[in-house]
Design an enzyme around this catalytic site. Sequence first.
Site, PDB file in Angstrom:
ATOM      1  N   ASP A  33       0.491  -0.981  -0.219  1.00 30.12           N
ATOM      2  CA  ASP A  33       0.058  -0.159   0.002  1.00 30.12           C
ATOM      3  C   ASP A  33       0.574   1.438  -0.229  1.00 30.12           C
ATOM      4  O   ASP A  33       1.590   1.809   0.861  1.00 30.12           O
ATOM      5  CB  ASP A  33      -0.833   0.423   1.196  1.00 30.12           C
ATOM      6  N   ASP A  59     -13.479  -6.828  -4.240  1.00 28.19           N
ATOM      7  CA  ASP A  59     -13.723  -7.059  -3.540  1.00 28.19           C
ATOM      8  C   ASP A  59     -15.092  -7.121  -2.418  1.00 28.19           C
ATOM      9  O   ASP A  59     -15.747  -6.639  -2.904  1.00 28.19           O
ATOM     10  CB  ASP A  59     -13.533  -5.590  -2.511  1.00 28.19           C
TER      11      ASP A  59
END
Lengths: 211, 250
Positions: free
Chosen positions: B11, B130
């Site tokens: 990230d 997701d």
Amino acid sequence: MSALTLIDYDAGNLASLEGALERLGFAYRRAASPDQAMDSGPIVLPGVGHFEAAQRSLRERGWWSELPGLVAGGRPLLGICLGLQLLAEGSEEAPGVPGLGLIPGLVRRLGPGVKVPNMGWCQVRPGASHPALPDAEGAWLYFVHSYALEPSAETLYLADHGRPFAAVEARGKVMGFQPHPEKSGPNGLRLLRSALTWMGAASTAPEEPCQ
Amino acid sequence: MPAKRVIPCLDVKNGRVVKGIQFKQLRDLGHPVDLARRYDQEGADELVFLDIAASLENRGTREAWVRGVARELSIPFTVGGGVSSVDDARSLLRAGADKVAVNTAASLRPDLVCELADAFGSQCVVAAVDVKRDADLGWRVYLKGGTEPTERAAVDWLWELNDLGAGEILLTSMDRDGTGDGFDLPLLDLASELPIPLIASGGAGREVHFLEALQHGADAVLAATLFHEGILPIPRLKAYLAQNDLSIRI
């Protein structure tokens, strides 16, 4: 010995390739059109994307008509990924659109029965021998493609995805890599170095730059 | 057939790799180029960078580190986060990313996937999805980092993405993410029916979890904390997978 010419035609991941060339110590320059490539060093034709779009882009920039003459005049040419496919006679991806025809054979869609694109690391195996390329047996190289050149008796390295295909093919000083050597770790860098050195490019880096 | 891939996920926020517990208390792990180099040396097969603070203001920052990573790395990498147009993708690819990941923007405007595939080829387009288990839909698709439910069932959306020209699916189980309880195997069974490669994400805690995911049809496995914290070194994981008869690049 001359600098490498990297064909810049909006269809390649030049940043990674340039990074690899720099690590290997090869001088290069980008050339958007053939008039920027009028010396004697090897020419590299990278490429990702669609066969027809790449062909059109090369045509618009004048490369398509000039490359056969440059090769006939002795310029070494290395095609990478779609760059290899463009060297062939044509591709199932774009029926009716001719390839450069510098390497005989057709490019066909991978499969059936396997996931396409073939995305990831495949082991290659040796085919015909070549004076300059390292031993291919079991080397892992990185591939990202949905189409591949049919292998021939002169294929240098083969790989398999559902069926065998040409991973490295050459005719004289025209050579093509289906894998991305700049994305294939130390094996890929070694392969790229060997091919470009054989084509007459000079490296200023020591033999194992990545270790 | 290609080897099964092991993919660390990083990230990135404002040009730094960060690690947070459920997006709170972000901790700085270093510069993307330094981590990329480390994972390259450890034998990662590929890297995924997700820009968690993607915004117009930090486009320049992002291009700079993507360029740096491309020059250093000798393995492929994907960049995602806020990609909502062909121009966004082009700037990342020109900077040296091998693939771009799209998520929310693709869900809001599915034609984006098609446009990207036409412009750069399917092999450049990773569709990140997701999902969370759902009584009505089996698995429900969520957007915006998992904060916004949609009316889509995962199975329908996955096939639609395939038809639109996505080259690969990065499928995250929100139920499992961060638990260390293992991947959602029935979800992988469902998704591995697709004719394009599948990256499994969410739930890795131990070596055996990766093995299970790959045996349930995933082509690649993705994890973050386990690798970043050195809990499970990549060479050890790959040796384990190879011992269990999977095709692994060692």
